[in-house]
Each structure stands twice: as C-alpha cells, then as structure tokens.
Design a protein around this motif. Sequence first.
Motif, mmCIF file in Angstrom:
data_model
loop_
_atom_site.group_PDB
_atom_site.id
_atom_site.type_symbol
_atom_site.label_atom_id
_atom_site.label_comp_id
_atom_site.label_asym_id
_atom_site.label_seq_id
_atom_site.Cartn_x
_atom_site.Cartn_y
_atom_site.Cartn_z
ATOM 1 N N GLN A 1 31.468 39.236 35.738
ATOM 2 C CA GLN A 1 32.913 39.022 35.703
ATOM 3 C C GLN A 1 33.190 37.533 35.557
ATOM 4 O O GLN A 1 32.446 36.696 36.054
ATOM 5 N N GLY A 2 34.295 37.227 34.868
ATOM 6 C CA GLY A 2 34.689 35.831 34.797
ATOM 7 C C GLY A 2 34.978 35.402 33.377
ATOM 8 O O GLY A 2 34.838 36.146 32.450
ATOM 9 N N TRP B 1 43.147 34.280 37.274
ATOM 10 C CA TRP B 1 42.925 33.602 38.553
ATOM 11 C C TRP B 1 42.377 32.193 38.321
ATOM 12 O O TRP B 1 42.809 31.226 38.958
ATOM 13 N N ALA B 2 41.427 32.076 37.396
ATOM 14 C CA ALA B 2 40.866 30.766 37.082
ATOM 15 C C ALA B 2 41.921 29.841 36.475
ATOM 16 O O ALA B 2 42.004 28.658 36.821
ATOM 17 N N ARG C 1 37.334 35.549 44.006
ATOM 18 C CA ARG C 1 37.941 35.883 42.724
ATOM 19 C C ARG C 1 38.351 37.349 42.773
ATOM 20 O O ARG C 1 37.789 38.143 43.539
ATOM 21 N N LEU D 1 39.620 43.798 35.270
ATOM 22 C CA LEU D 1 39.054 42.850 36.228
ATOM 23 C C LEU D 1 38.617 41.565 35.535
ATOM 24 O O LEU D 1 38.742 40.472 36.108
ATOM 25 N N ARG D 2 38.129 41.670 34.318
ATOM 26 C CA ARG D 2 37.793 40.474 33.542
ATOM 27 C C ARG D 2 39.030 39.607 33.324
ATOM 28 O O ARG D 2 39.014 38.391 33.568
ATOM 29 N N ASP E 1 40.230 37.960 36.583
ATOM 30 C CA ASP E 1 39.460 36.759 36.922
ATOM 31 C C ASP E 1 39.882 35.572 36.055
ATOM 32 O O ASP E 1 39.971 34.432 36.543
ATOM 33 N N ARG E 2 40.119 35.825 34.782
ATOM 34 C CA ARG E 2 40.516 34.734 33.889
ATOM 35 C C ARG E 2 41.878 34.170 34.293
ATOM 36 O O ARG E 2 42.086 32.951 34.291
ATOM 37 N N SER F 1 37.760 39.955 41.023
ATOM 38 C CA SER F 1 36.738 40.972 40.787
ATOM 39 C C SER F 1 35.893 41.247 42.022
ATOM 40 O O SER F 1 35.096 42.196 42.025
ATOM 41 N N ASP F 2 36.045 40.452 43.097
ATOM 42 C CA ASP F 2 35.416 40.809 44.373
ATOM 43 C C ASP F 2 35.861 42.196 44.829
ATOM 44 O O ASP F 2 35.148 42.867 45.583
ATOM 45 N N THR G 1 48.887 34.298 39.280
ATOM 46 C CA THR G 1 47.885 35.097 38.571
ATOM 47 C C THR G 1 48.457 36.434 38.136
ATOM 48 O O THR G 1 48.306 36.847 36.981
#
Length: 280
Positions: A279-280, A213-214, A180, A206-207, A210-211, A182-183, A231
Amino acid sequence: MASRTPSRPVGTVTRGTTNPNRLRRMDRWIAAAHGAELRRSTDPVAVDLGYGAAPWTAVELLVRLRTAAPHARVVGVEIDPARVAAAKPYEREGLSFRHGGFEVPLPGRPALIRAANVLRQYDEEQVAAVWERLCGRLAPGGLLVEGTCDEIGRRHVWVALGPEGPRTVTFATRLGSLDRPSDLAERLPKALIHRNVPGEPVHAFLRDFDRAWAAAAPYASYGARQRWIRTVRDLAADWPVADRPARWRQGEVTVRWEALAPRQAGQARQARRAPQAPQG
C-alpha cells in the motif's frame, strides 16, 4: 424465511474474545445513523449477535442506543449455552439474553442486528448466505451491521445492510494510533479481507486513501483529525463517500458498498494468485 424456528441454533461457536468498550465506535455510529429509525419503531429491539464469553458489548449497546432511542431494548444472542447462562445475571429492564445463532430466535423482527467479530471465523463463501438470512430477519427499515475490530476497538471496519442487502462500508479508527489508512486493511470484514489484492475495488480504495493521506501530510501540524478530514475530502472527489464532516471528525469515513463490492469469484481467485502490492 420459514416461520418455524430451527431446533438447533444455526452457526458454530466462535472464540468469544471480548473486552469492555471494544465496540464503542460501531455503537456510536449506529446510534447516529439508525437512532431516528429506532425512535420511530413501535418495537425498537436490537440484537447483539454472538456477544462472546462476557456480556459487556450487549450491556454497552443498550446504554449507547438509549442516548438516541430511549425505549430501545437489546437481546444478546449466543450459540454457546454456557455463555448465555453466564450472562443471565446481567439481565435488567431492556436487556435479556437468549441461546441461538443466525436464525435469531426472537418472536418478532428486530430493528437492528449487530454481528461484530463473528463472521471473521467463517469462510468467505459463507458470508452471502449469512447476510441473506440475517437481513431476512430484519423488520422493515431495519439495519444489519456486520464487521470486525481489533481487541481494544482502535480499528474497525463494518458493512451496513438493509433488508435489500449491503449499503455502505465504514472505516473507523482512533486517529492517534494510525500510521496510514491502509492499516485498517487487517480489520476488513470477511466479505472484503481476502479481496485486498490488485484488481479488486477495495485494494484500489485503500491505495487511494493512502495517497490522499500522504498528500495531506502538511495538515498534520494541526493534528491527526484535521489531516484525516482533509484526506477524506480529497478522497471524496473519486470515491462515493456517503457521510459528512461531522462523522469524519470522529475518525470515520463511510463509502457506498457498490464502490467496494468484490469482483466475481473467478476474477478474485485469479487476483489472489498474484503477489500483493504494498500500500502507498
């Protein structure tokens, strides 16, 4: 900046960890983003500041810059005199090595200073003064690139600065190794790595990364590159992304510095006392 060169190099000796091809992502970005400026320069000198225990990064920087600016020259600068002596056999046309530090001991002003994995070992409170000193050494139109990467260059984050100060932050990764976005937080440069806490812009970025990316997971069937591009395209709706899809395809995204700049020191101290949200 004072015209007299300090009698002793400014800075401290770092660990000097280096590997071939470690900085390839940064180098390619520099060639793409700053190559035209280097071609226009009457003295296209680039400094590899703190190249480490082996001179590979300086050697590779010359090769990569010359794909964009055939007359570019590289000067490797190291604060450890033993490292300079070890690098001397690698000197050739367009490549030389000097003993020095943040004072950048060149007779003129370089068009580029690259400082990779150097400030990581300093305190956050020292970063602004080092940036100011290095930017003060740049030629008009010059560029300072300062950042951090992992040992083999899979993940890299850097800040680009001009004589006026910071401009952008670039996140770059080998997409096949990414779980993801935030890595990349573990490779934030010193100015940002302690700011990845609630209430700080880089944490919010970064939050959201990640969102996005998901949400782009369905594109994974077309490959990690297509998922990344989607993304970043979605991320750009809320964040000032400063580059174009041609760079996204390389596993990069560049964001305007002012969007990620740390909040005031007092606010940051208060945020660091709070537990960090996942994160996520």
